[in-house]
Motif scaffolding. Structure first.
Motif, short mmCIF file in Angstrom:
data_model
loop_
_atom_site.label_atom_id
_atom_site.label_comp_id
_atom_site.label_asym_id
_atom_site.label_seq_id
_atom_site.Cartn_x
_atom_site.Cartn_y
_atom_site.Cartn_z
N UNK A 17 -39.04 -53.05 48.94
CA UNK A 17 -39.55 -52.49 50.19
C UNK A 17 -40.71 -51.55 49.85
N UNK A 18 -41.70 -51.48 50.75
CA UNK A 18 -42.87 -50.63 50.53
C UNK A 18 -43.15 -49.82 51.78
N UNK A 19 -43.91 -48.76 51.61
CA UNK A 19 -44.28 -47.91 52.75
C UNK A 19 -45.40 -48.52 53.57
N UNK A 20 -46.20 -49.41 52.96
CA UNK A 20 -47.31 -50.05 53.66
C UNK A 20 -47.68 -51.32 52.91
N UNK A 21 -48.53 -52.13 53.54
CA UNK A 21 -49.05 -53.32 52.88
C UNK A 21 -50.06 -52.91 51.82
N UNK A 22 -49.99 -53.54 50.66
CA UNK A 22 -50.95 -53.24 49.62
C UNK A 22 -50.39 -53.52 48.25
N UNK A 23 -51.25 -53.51 47.24
CA UNK A 23 -50.83 -53.87 45.88
C UNK A 23 -50.04 -52.79 45.17
N UNK A 24 -50.19 -51.54 45.58
CA UNK A 24 -49.55 -50.44 44.87
C UNK A 24 -48.04 -50.44 45.00
N UNK A 25 -47.39 -49.85 44.00
CA UNK A 25 -45.95 -49.74 44.02
C UNK A 25 -45.45 -48.35 44.36
N UNK A 26 -46.37 -47.47 44.75
CA UNK A 26 -45.97 -46.11 45.07
C UNK A 26 -45.04 -46.10 46.28
N UNK A 27 -43.92 -45.41 46.10
CA UNK A 27 -42.98 -45.31 47.20
C UNK A 27 -42.16 -46.56 47.43
N UNK A 28 -42.23 -47.53 46.51
CA UNK A 28 -41.46 -48.75 46.69
C UNK A 28 -39.99 -48.52 46.33
N UNK A 29 -39.16 -49.40 46.84
CA UNK A 29 -37.73 -49.29 46.60
C UNK A 29 -37.17 -50.70 46.46
N UNK A 30 -36.14 -50.85 45.62
CA UNK A 30 -35.51 -52.15 45.51
C UNK A 30 -34.89 -52.55 46.84
N UNK A 31 -34.90 -53.84 47.10
CA UNK A 31 -34.32 -54.34 48.34
C UNK A 31 -32.84 -53.97 48.41
N UNK A 32 -32.41 -53.54 49.58
CA UNK A 32 -31.02 -53.15 49.79
C UNK A 32 -30.66 -53.39 51.25
N UNK A 33 -29.37 -53.42 51.60
CA UNK A 33 -29.00 -53.58 53.01
C UNK A 33 -29.58 -52.44 53.85
N UNK A 34 -29.97 -52.77 55.07
CA UNK A 34 -30.50 -51.74 55.97
C UNK A 34 -29.99 -51.98 57.38
N UNK A 35 -29.92 -50.91 58.15
CA UNK A 35 -29.39 -50.98 59.51
C UNK A 35 -30.51 -50.92 60.53
N UNK A 36 -30.30 -51.64 61.63
CA UNK A 36 -31.19 -51.56 62.79
C UNK A 36 -30.36 -50.98 63.93
N UNK A 37 -30.63 -49.75 64.28
CA UNK A 37 -29.84 -49.09 65.32
C UNK A 37 -30.00 -49.78 66.66
N UNK A 38 -29.04 -49.55 67.53
CA UNK A 38 -29.06 -50.16 68.85
C UNK A 38 -30.28 -49.76 69.65
N UNK A 39 -30.82 -50.73 70.39
CA UNK A 39 -31.98 -50.50 71.27
C UNK A 39 -33.16 -49.86 70.52
N UNK A 40 -33.42 -50.35 69.33
CA UNK A 40 -34.51 -49.80 68.53
C UNK A 40 -35.29 -50.91 67.83
#
Length: 204
Positions: A87-110
């Motif tokens: 996962x990344x904070x924005x589109x682009x080649x850099x790895x700054x702020x990246x994180x390994x893929x992990x489960x994530x939640x999508x809250x209701x009505x969001x």
């Protein structure tokens, strides 16, 4: 004598329970949206595609997405997959702020956006310069079966050897964008075919 009172109380209870269910416990659908921008690169070693995954949870209950991947069909008709890597904070080649893929939640009505980088080392044979339909698949909730989330039409035919971030709308491209991608990918596909012919024992 007591019937109107009992009826009113029953209706009030039904309304209260229904309202609570609607506001807090109602399951909904996960709606995914088309790709308007993307990034990535391609060479004989790997194919990398980064996209913003935008998802809307229409219900009240949170939904959990455990895994993501892209699936497509290459030029010979074989299926290939790109697994979500980071996962990344924005589109682009850099790895700054990246994180390994992990489960994530999508809250209701969001609505949330995840910038996801997908990759494969088994580079498929593509049609240089052409767009490709890739199916976004996921493991949702506790299910063990991959489900189709959205079919995406992505212009992978413009990707070159270095990471490129580009609109998915050809109207925003420079005049040389498509030509550069086609020329690079023709060379890559030619090398890949030669390697596979040698691996298959066909020297021609």
């Amino acid at each position: 004598m007591y019937l109107p009172t009992v009826l009113i109380a029953s209706l009030a209870l039904i309304f209260t329970v229904s309202s609570f269910w609607w506001l807090n416990a109602r399951p909904g659908r996960l709606v995914f949206y088309s790709v308007t921008t993307f990034g990535g690169y391609i060479n004989t070693q790997s194919l990398v595609i980064q996209i913003p995954v935008v998802v809307h949870n229409t219900g009240a209950k949170p939904r959990v997405i455990r895994e993501l991947r892209l699936e497509g069909v290459d030029q010979p008709g074989g299926t290939f997959r790109l697994e979500a890597q980071t996962f990344h904070k924005k589109l682009g080649p850099g790895g700054e702020g990246s994180d390994f893929v992990h489960p994530f939640a999508v809250n209701g009505r969001s609505v949330i956006t995840k910038y996801v980088r997908f990759a494969t080392d088994n580079v498929p044979l593509l049609v240089p310069g052409e767009s490709m339909k890739l199916v976004l698949q996921g493991l949702v909730g506790e299910g063990d079966s991959w489900v189709e989330l959205k079919t995406l039409d992505i212009h992978v035919g413009i990707l070159v050897n270095s990471f490129l971030t580009m609109s998915n709308n050809p109207g925003h491209w420079k005049t040389y964008t498509l030509a550069d991608g086609r020329e690079h990918q023709e060379a890559v596909m030619g090398l890949l075919r030669e390697r596979r012919q040698v691996s298959a024992g066909d020297p021609s």
